[in-house]
Design a protein around this motif. Structure first.
Motif, PDB file in Angstrom:
ATOM      1  N   ASP A 202      -1.275  35.207  50.575  1.00 21.56           N
ATOM      2  CA  ASP A 202      -0.588  36.416  50.110  1.00 21.56           C
ATOM      3  C   ASP A 202       0.233  36.099  48.861  1.00 21.56           C
ATOM      4  O   ASP A 202       1.406  36.465  48.749  1.00 21.56           O
ATOM      5  N   ILE A 203      -0.413  35.414  47.924  1.00 24.14           N
ATOM      6  CA  ILE A 203       0.187  35.088  46.633  1.00 24.14           C
ATOM      7  C   ILE A 203      -0.828  35.490  45.570  1.00 24.14           C
ATOM      8  O   ILE A 203      -1.856  34.836  45.393  1.00 24.14           O
ATOM      9  N   GLU A 204      -0.543  36.564  44.854  1.00 24.50           N
ATOM     10  CA  GLU A 204      -1.583  37.173  44.033  1.00 24.50           C
ATOM     11  C   GLU A 204      -1.978  36.354  42.813  1.00 24.50           C
ATOM     12  O   GLU A 204      -3.122  36.438  42.348  1.00 24.50           O
ATOM     13  N   ILE A 205      -1.082  35.523  42.288  1.00 20.83           N
ATOM     14  CA  ILE A 205      -1.434  34.776  41.083  1.00 20.83           C
ATOM     15  C   ILE A 205      -2.560  33.774  41.342  1.00 20.83           C
ATOM     16  O   ILE A 205      -3.234  33.320  40.410  1.00 20.83           O
ATOM     17  N   LEU A 206      -2.815  33.454  42.605  1.00 18.98           N
ATOM     18  CA  LEU A 206      -3.905  32.539  42.925  1.00 18.98           C
ATOM     19  C   LEU A 206      -5.266  33.106  42.522  1.00 18.98           C
ATOM     20  O   LEU A 206      -6.230  32.353  42.369  1.00 18.98           O
ATOM     21  N   ARG A 207      -5.359  34.416  42.330  1.00 18.32           N
ATOM     22  CA  ARG A 207      -6.631  35.000  41.901  1.00 18.32           C
ATOM     23  C   ARG A 207      -7.065  34.458  40.539  1.00 18.32           C
ATOM     24  O   ARG A 207      -8.260  34.345  40.254  1.00 18.32           O
ATOM     25  N   PHE A 208      -6.079  34.110  39.707  1.00 21.33           N
ATOM     26  CA  PHE A 208      -6.426  33.585  38.384  1.00 21.33           C
ATOM     27  C   PHE A 208      -7.149  32.246  38.464  1.00 21.33           C
ATOM     28  O   PHE A 208      -7.883  31.883  37.543  1.00 21.33           O
TER      29      PHE A 208
END
Length: 247
Positions: A202-208
């Motif tokens: 649940d940490i959105e920056i990991l999508r990068f």
């Protein structure tokens, strides 16, 4: 080069419904954040991106601009990607609406690093204080390489250690100030779903990481506290009182 601050704010937080409107020392939290952003970038460059009219009404009454986002946006960054289609800028600064202790100078620091590194996503970090628990799942811990590029971010205490004498002396934590270009936001949204790591942590920056986009972590001022759950309100109010007592 134009820079704007985009502040994502939704009412239906799973852990704290209505969080953006919670009163801190008598003022809605979202307005603490808009005032900080305005101090850094000017009120005319501050936008709250929300799907809720209750939040939008409070923001507009305070003299700030709002942008309507879709109710089913996957994350705050997806909301910003929608908003960026309606605002022309070179740099989009994401300031989380639940961090009322952000230092305006750090917003400018993140902006300046982005201008110097246009090919990288920029994110802030600071060191955990002795009063913070590295095991808290409410604090994303940051792992970087020696160039301060993001390797991974986790709600577990990282880095790990095999032997006790190799335990880290201190931990980095994420500070939720980000800088993006419009193309980076578009790529994030066009991924079309949460990545597996993003969904799990649940940490959105990991999508990068799935987009092979480099994320440069920039050290910011210590003392940033977020309101994640109701129990965070009292310590954040205390910290706000201390900040204003020093001013």
């Amino acid at each position: 080069m134009k820079t704007v601050a985009l502040i994502p704010a939704r009412y239906q937080s799973s852990r704290f419904p209505g969080k953006p409107l919670v009163k801190l020392l008598g003022k809605p939290m979202i307005l603490w954040v808009t005032d900080i952003a305005a101090k850094a970038l000017g009120a005319e460059n501050v936008y709250v991106v929300t799907d809720d009219e209750r939040i939008a009404s409070v923001v507009r009454e305070a003299g700030y601009q709002t942008i309507k986002s879709s109710f089913n946006a996957l994350t705050g960054t997806d909301r910003l990607a929608e908003a960026s289609e309606h605002i022309a800028a070179d740099v989009y600064i994401n300031i989380q609406g639940d961090e009322p202790l952000v230092n305006p100078d750090d917003i400018l620091k993140i902006r300046d690093v982005k201008l110097a590194n246009p090919d990288k996503v920029i994110n802030g970090f600071c060191w955990l204080s002795s009063a913070e628990d590295p095991a808290s799942v409410n604090i994303p811990k940051v792992i970087t390489n020696e160039r301060n590029e993001l390797v991974y971010m986790s709600r577990n205490p990282l880095p790990g250690h095999k032997e006790s004498d190799r335990a880290p002396q201190r931990y980095k934590k994420q500070v939720c100030i980000y800088a993006f270009s419009r193309a980076e936001l578009a790529a994030f949204r066009d991924f079309g779903r949460k990545s597996e790591l993003e969904w799990s942590e649940d940490i959105e920056i990991l999508r990068f990481l799935e987009l092979s986009r480099r994320v440069l972590m920039v050290e910011t001022s210590p003392g940033s506290l977020a309101v994640d759950v109701r129990e965070d309100v009292a310590p954040v109010e205390k910290a706000l009182e201390e900040v204003h007592r020093k001013c």
